[in-house]
Design a protein around this motif. Structure first.
Motif, PDB file in Angstrom:
ATOM      1  N   UNK A   1       6.909  42.401 -42.300  1.00 44.41           N
ATOM      2  CA  UNK A   1       5.885  42.078 -41.317  1.00 44.41           C
ATOM      3  C   UNK A   1       6.470  41.589 -39.992  1.00 44.41           C
ATOM      4  N   UNK A   2       7.470  40.720 -40.033  1.00 37.24           N
ATOM      5  CA  UNK A   2       7.978  40.125 -38.798  1.00 37.24           C
ATOM      6  C   UNK A   2       8.437  41.166 -37.774  1.00 37.24           C
ATOM      7  N   UNK A   3       9.208  42.188 -38.173  1.00 36.24           N
ATOM      8  CA  UNK A   3       9.592  43.202 -37.176  1.00 36.24           C
ATOM      9  C   UNK A   3       8.395  43.951 -36.594  1.00 36.24           C
TER      10      UNK A   3
ATOM     11  N   UNK B   1       3.894  45.494 -48.688  1.00 38.28           N
ATOM     12  CA  UNK B   1       3.179  46.769 -48.654  1.00 38.28           C
ATOM     13  C   UNK B   1       2.848  47.161 -47.214  1.00 38.28           C
ATOM     14  N   UNK B   2       3.055  48.429 -46.894  1.00 42.74           N
ATOM     15  CA  UNK B   2       2.728  48.889 -45.535  1.00 42.74           C
ATOM     16  C   UNK B   2       1.238  48.748 -45.260  1.00 42.74           C
TER      17      UNK B   2
ATOM     18  N   UNK C   1      -0.438  46.647 -42.120  1.00 49.21           N
ATOM     19  CA  UNK C   1      -1.420  47.241 -41.204  1.00 49.21           C
ATOM     20  C   UNK C   1      -2.708  46.427 -41.176  1.00 49.21           C
ATOM     21  N   UNK C   2      -3.113  45.890 -42.328  1.00 47.34           N
ATOM     22  CA  UNK C   2      -4.309  45.052 -42.353  1.00 47.34           C
ATOM     23  C   UNK C   2      -4.107  43.799 -41.522  1.00 47.34           C
ATOM     24  N   UNK C   3      -2.913  43.190 -41.624  1.00 48.00           N
ATOM     25  CA  UNK C   3      -2.625  41.989 -40.838  1.00 48.00           C
ATOM     26  C   UNK C   3      -2.728  42.289 -39.356  1.00 48.00           C
ATOM     27  N   UNK C   4      -2.125  43.387 -38.938  1.00 42.82           N
ATOM     28  CA  UNK C   4      -2.175  43.761 -37.521  1.00 42.82           C
ATOM     29  C   UNK C   4      -3.609  44.049 -37.080  1.00 42.82           C
ATOM     30  N   UNK C   5      -4.384  44.671 -37.949  1.00 42.06           N
ATOM     31  CA  UNK C   5      -5.785  44.930 -37.640  1.00 42.06           C
ATOM     32  C   UNK C   5      -6.544  43.630 -37.437  1.00 42.06           C
ATOM     33  N   UNK C   6      -6.318  42.666 -38.335  1.00 47.17           N
ATOM     34  CA  UNK C   6      -7.014  41.385 -38.231  1.00 47.17           C
ATOM     35  C   UNK C   6      -6.606  40.645 -36.966  1.00 47.17           C
ATOM     36  N   UNK C   7      -5.315  40.598 -36.679  1.00 47.23           N
ATOM     37  CA  UNK C   7      -4.854  39.905 -35.476  1.00 47.23           C
ATOM     38  C   UNK C   7      -5.433  40.554 -34.218  1.00 47.23           C
ATOM     39  N   UNK C   8      -5.500  41.866 -34.215  1.00 44.72           N
ATOM     40  CA  UNK C   8      -6.014  42.575 -33.047  1.00 44.72           C
ATOM     41  C   UNK C   8      -7.500  42.390 -32.840  1.00 44.72           C
TER      42      UNK C   8
ATOM     43  N   UNK D   1     -11.423  44.462 -39.764  1.00 45.33           N
ATOM     44  CA  UNK D   1     -12.526  45.414 -39.856  1.00 45.33           C
ATOM     45  C   UNK D   1     -12.603  45.919 -41.295  1.00 45.33           C
ATOM     46  N   UNK D   2     -13.656  45.642 -42.036  1.00 45.18           N
ATOM     47  CA  UNK D   2     -13.704  46.090 -43.432  1.00 45.18           C
ATOM     48  C   UNK D   2     -13.730  47.600 -43.580  1.00 45.18           C
ATOM     49  N   UNK D   3     -14.005  48.326 -42.497  1.00 46.74           N
ATOM     50  CA  UNK D   3     -14.015  49.790 -42.554  1.00 46.74           C
ATOM     51  C   UNK D   3     -12.649  50.391 -42.300  1.00 46.74           C
ATOM     52  N   UNK D   4     -11.680  49.568 -41.904  1.00 44.64           N
ATOM     53  CA  UNK D   4     -10.339  50.049 -41.599  1.00 44.64           C
ATOM     54  C   UNK D   4      -9.676  50.636 -42.853  1.00 44.64           C
ATOM     55  N   UNK D   5      -8.981  51.743 -42.685  1.00 40.73           N
ATOM     56  CA  UNK D   5      -8.274  52.369 -43.799  1.00 40.73           C
ATOM     57  C   UNK D   5      -6.799  52.509 -43.435  1.00 40.73           C
ATOM     58  N   UNK D   6      -5.937  51.662 -44.017  1.00 46.00           N
ATOM     59  CA  UNK D   6      -4.531  51.624 -43.617  1.00 46.00           C
ATOM     60  C   UNK D   6      -3.659  52.640 -44.320  1.00 46.00           C
ATOM     61  N   UNK D   7      -4.239  53.510 -45.140  1.00 42.74           N
ATOM     62  CA  UNK D   7      -3.438  54.498 -45.863  1.00 42.74           C
ATOM     63  C   UNK D   7      -3.961  55.890 -45.543  1.00 42.74           C
ATOM     64  N   UNK D   8      -3.149  56.871 -45.885  1.00 42.99           N
ATOM     65  CA  UNK D   8      -3.579  58.249 -45.669  1.00 42.99           C
ATOM     66  C   UNK D   8      -3.384  58.724 -44.251  1.00 42.99           C
TER      67      UNK D   8
END
Length: 259
Positions: free
Chosen positions: A60-62, A234-235, A239-246, A252-259
């Motif tokens: 996460x840090x990088x 986990x990637x 991505x969820x962390x970055x979504x929340x911070x942003x 966003x509960x609709x966010x999909x960090x995979x695929x």
């Protein structure tokens, strides 16, 4: 299968306990505390029980740095063994240092396991709600764990383990009157395969949608097999962390960090 996972989690915790160093490293930062400048709110990273920052935040840090955040890590509580309230007092002092160094009046916190729950004591009882914008918990022990090993270790060398047992005096006091503090915003990121903080749904927080999002990795990514030890790496979690911070701290509960 569930019993097998539970036994595996117990064995892992015992192994980790045997490998724990005698003393934790003093507070340190993955960012240059004195020199990191950003127009984004600083992020404080908190490891879990039996862990230290280097193990928890290699992924996460990088990514935080690449996305323009200054991140600050605290190795607290002698590897997370000390009473949770004592670790929260350490966090209170550290947040003030980060605020002074960064020039920001508030910080965001990302915490794993105990590190996702412990800040709630700071927010509720130590004035932290005025200094923290958001708390993002990764597999946080918000309502304790039903694992019997927590009480056993709590009676021996790990007071924080006893504090994190379901229905402990600490957990009851922490959650009395509701899960939220002040105007802080919250995101929890959890996995159905968690074998340490059980049941996994106990990690979730109750509150209005404009302040709380509870994410289950498998709801968004059905093939994700992350359990308690892997979830911070986990990637999808990152991505969820970055979504929340942003989004100011509420994912966003609709966010999909995979695929």
């Amino acid at each position: 299968m569930r019993r097998t996972l539970a036994l595996l989690g117990t064995a892992i915790l015992v192994l980790l306990a045997g490998q724990l160093p005698a003393a934790a490293t003093p507070a340190q930062s993955l960012a240059d505390v004195a020199g990191c400048q950003s127009d984004k709110r600083p992020v404080v990273l908190l490891h879990g029980t039996f862990k230290k920052s280097g193990w928890s935040w290699g992924g996460l840090a990088p990514e935080l740095s690449r996305n323009g955040y200054c991140s600050y890590t605290l190795d607290y509580g002698n590897g997370g063994l000390n009473p949770v309230a004592d670790s929260a007092a350490e966090l209170a002092r550290y947040v003030d240092q980060v605020r002074a160094s960064s020039g920001w009046s508030t910080v965001d916190i990302v915490g794993y396991s105990q590190g996702g729950m412990m800040p709630r004591h700071y927010l509720k009882f130590l004035g932290g709600a005025a200094k923290v914008n958001a708390l993002i918990g990764i597999a946080p022990s918000n309502h304790g764990t039903s694992q019997p090993l927590a009480k056993l270790l709590g009676a021996t060398f790990c007071p924080a383990c006893g504090d994190q047992a379901s229905n402990s005096a600490f957990i009851r006091r922490l959650n009395e009157g509701g899960d939220l503090a002040g105007s802080v915003k919250y995101t929890t990121i959890t996995t159905r395969y968690d074998e340490v903080v059980t049941p996994f749904a106990s990690q979730h927080l109750s509150g209005p949608a404009n302040r709380v999002t509870n994410v289950v990795l498998q709801d968004a990514c059905p093939a994700n097999l992350s359990e308690h030890l892997y979830i911070p790496h986990s990637s999808a979690t990152i991505k969820w962390v970055l979504n929340a911070l942003g989004r100011g701290g509420v994912a966003d509960p609709r966010f999909r960090p995979c695929g």
